[in-house]
Write a protein that holds these residues in place. Structure first.
Motif, PDB file in Angstrom:
ATOM      1  N   TYR A   6      -8.315  -0.627  -1.470  1.00  0.00           N
ATOM      2  CA  TYR A   6      -7.496  -1.789  -1.791  1.00  0.00           C
ATOM      3  C   TYR A   6      -7.752  -2.957  -0.842  1.00  0.00           C
ATOM      4  O   TYR A   6      -7.951  -4.083  -1.257  1.00  0.00           O
ATOM      5  N   LYS A  31      -5.888   6.598   1.490  1.00  0.00           N
ATOM      6  CA  LYS A  31      -6.665   6.719   0.254  1.00  0.00           C
ATOM      7  C   LYS A  31      -6.563   5.450  -0.585  1.00  0.00           C
ATOM      8  O   LYS A  31      -7.508   5.072  -1.281  1.00  0.00           O
ATOM      9  N   VAL A  32      -5.401   4.819  -0.524  1.00  0.00           N
ATOM     10  CA  VAL A  32      -5.226   3.536  -1.215  1.00  0.00           C
ATOM     11  C   VAL A  32      -5.852   2.414  -0.399  1.00  0.00           C
ATOM     12  O   VAL A  32      -6.542   1.546  -0.932  1.00  0.00           O
ATOM     13  N   HIS A  33      -5.630   2.446   0.908  1.00  0.00           N
ATOM     14  CA  HIS A  33      -6.088   1.371   1.787  1.00  0.00           C
ATOM     15  C   HIS A  33      -7.598   1.152   1.702  1.00  0.00           C
ATOM     16  O   HIS A  33      -8.057   0.006   1.620  1.00  0.00           O
ATOM     17  N   LEU A  75       2.224   1.656  -3.570  1.00  0.00           N
ATOM     18  CA  LEU A  75       1.154   2.089  -4.461  1.00  0.00           C
ATOM     19  C   LEU A  75       0.819   3.569  -4.260  1.00  0.00           C
ATOM     20  O   LEU A  75       0.423   4.261  -5.193  1.00  0.00           O
ATOM     21  N   THR A  76       0.990   4.033  -3.039  1.00  0.00           N
ATOM     22  CA  THR A  76       0.666   5.429  -2.724  1.00  0.00           C
ATOM     23  C   THR A  76       1.692   6.407  -3.270  1.00  0.00           C
ATOM     24  O   THR A  76       1.336   7.429  -3.870  1.00  0.00           O
ATOM     25  N   ALA A 100       3.627  -1.633  -8.205  1.00  0.00           N
ATOM     26  CA  ALA A 100       3.274  -0.215  -8.049  1.00  0.00           C
ATOM     27  C   ALA A 100       3.824   0.643  -9.181  1.00  0.00           C
ATOM     28  O   ALA A 100       3.661   1.867  -9.157  1.00  0.00           O
ATOM     29  N   GLU A 127       0.822  -1.208   0.000  1.00  0.00           N
ATOM     30  CA  GLU A 127       0.000   0.000   0.000  1.00  0.00           C
ATOM     31  C   GLU A 127       0.856   1.258   0.000  1.00  0.00           C
ATOM     32  O   GLU A 127       0.515   2.262  -0.636  1.00  0.00           O
TER      33      GLU A 127
END
Length: 353
Positions: free
Chosen positions: A256, A251-253, A103-104, A129, A100
């Protein structure tokens, strides 16, 4: 129609699993617990698992009880007052936390510098990512400043550290961490630190790069409940960082993974609260058990004529098998398996570079 892979087509992990099964070897590859799981965690898990009112979703950031307990624990360890509402979040294990984070903050083509040997998942997580892995060889816990500096470029976005070092089983010295910190500041990069083995430090002490001047604002640290409590199946990890970093990862979590199971979070918070109150003393006891297991394994390998390297930290042990006489075309690791001991060569934790 199902097909059967030949030995030559298998990846090293699958090949050794097959050989271990064939030769009924003792499997030492995967780190079995070096100490018994936390009794307070198991007791609380039993209670929460049977409570029908504690089976609902938790907040995406984490259950408030666990966040509060983590803030209390790490405020002491970091000598910094942490805000449980903004500077911590919980996910399903360390690897999820790392994924995560990548990815962020990674844009396509940006680079992540890390040290080998390390787990093969790292390169997959970075590439997933859109990032580019840049691996450096780490023969021990000391890093040559010039060697590392040459790896930095305008594309460098993250420096990833495993502290304690995952497979060299060493600790980074304060001088090394200061050198890494200076490069992070010079090239304006983030530092992501995997501290999953923080409770398995047997000699010296764990230095934390986030505590160095100027590094809190560029460090993201991930931790593991699995190894902290000796429960590999727990699958709880958490991230500690400045509130801005946490807000961006969230925001990703939420898109995801969304949330972490409630019963395990509540059980872990219960165990940590008992530790913080002084009731259990389990973390110290588990460290002693792990040290005892390390010493016993070290002694056993010494008795074989091989040359084990005493781990300063972590729950892996490197063994020099160069004295092993291999009479077939197999590798030393495969020969070890044929003789009854399941292991892995360090080459599987390094790239072709």
């Amino acid at each position: 129609m199902a097909s059967t892979q030949t030995s030559s087509e298998l990846d090293p992990f699958s090949l050794h699993t097959q050989l271990i099964s064939e030769h009924q070897a003792v499997d030492l590859r995967s780190p079995s617990p070096l100490f018994l799981p936390s009794p307070s965690y198991l007791g609380a898990l039993h209670t929460t698992a049977l409570d029908p009112y504690k089976q609902q979703y938790s907040f995406s950031r984490g259950n408030p009880a666990l966040l509060t307990a983590l803030a209390q624990l790490y405020s002491k360890l970091l000598s910094r007052e942490l805000d449980p509402k903004t500077e911590i979040f919980v996910s399903v294990g360390v690897d999820a936390c790392l994924t995560e984070t990548f990815l962020t903050f990674l844009n396509p083509g940006e680079e992540v510098i890390f040290f080998e040997p390390t787990h093969p998942l790292v390169t997959s997580q970075i590439r997933h990512a859109g990032g580019v892995p840049v691996c450096l060889s780490l023969a021990n816990s000391e890093v040559d400043h010039g060697y590392m500096r040459n790896a930095f470029s305008t594309k460098t976005k993250i420096v990833l550290l495993s502290s304690p070092s995952l497979f060299t089983t060493k600790l980074y010295s304060l001088a090394t961490l200061k050198a890494i910190a200076s490069l992070c500041e010079e090239f304006d990069t983030l530092c992501v630190v995997d501290e999953r083995f923080e409770n398995l430090v047997f000699e010296d002490q764990l230095e934390r790069i986030s505590s160095l001047p100027g590094m809190w604002d560029r460090t993201i640290t991930v931790h593991s409940g699995d190894t902290l409590m000796g429960v590999p199946s727990m699958c709880i990890g958490w991230v500690i960082a400045d509130g801005y970093f946490i807000s961006q990862i969230m925001k990703v979590h939420v898109m995801y993974i969304f949330h972490t199971p409630t019963p395990t979070q509540l059980a872990l918070s219960n165990a940590l609260n008992q530790e913080l109150s002084g009731e259990s003393g389990e973390l110290s006891q588990m460290n002693k058990q792990a040290r005892s297991a390390r010493d016993k394994m070290f002694s056993l390998f010494q008795g074989t004529g091989l040359v084990p390297i005493l781990p300063v930290a972590s729950h892996y042990m490197l063994v020099d098998v160069s004295s092993l006489i291999v009479e077939t075309d197999s590798s030393p690791a495969e020969e070890m398996i044929r003789r009854g001991t399941g292991c892995l060569p360090t080459s599987v934790f390094s790239s072709s570079q």
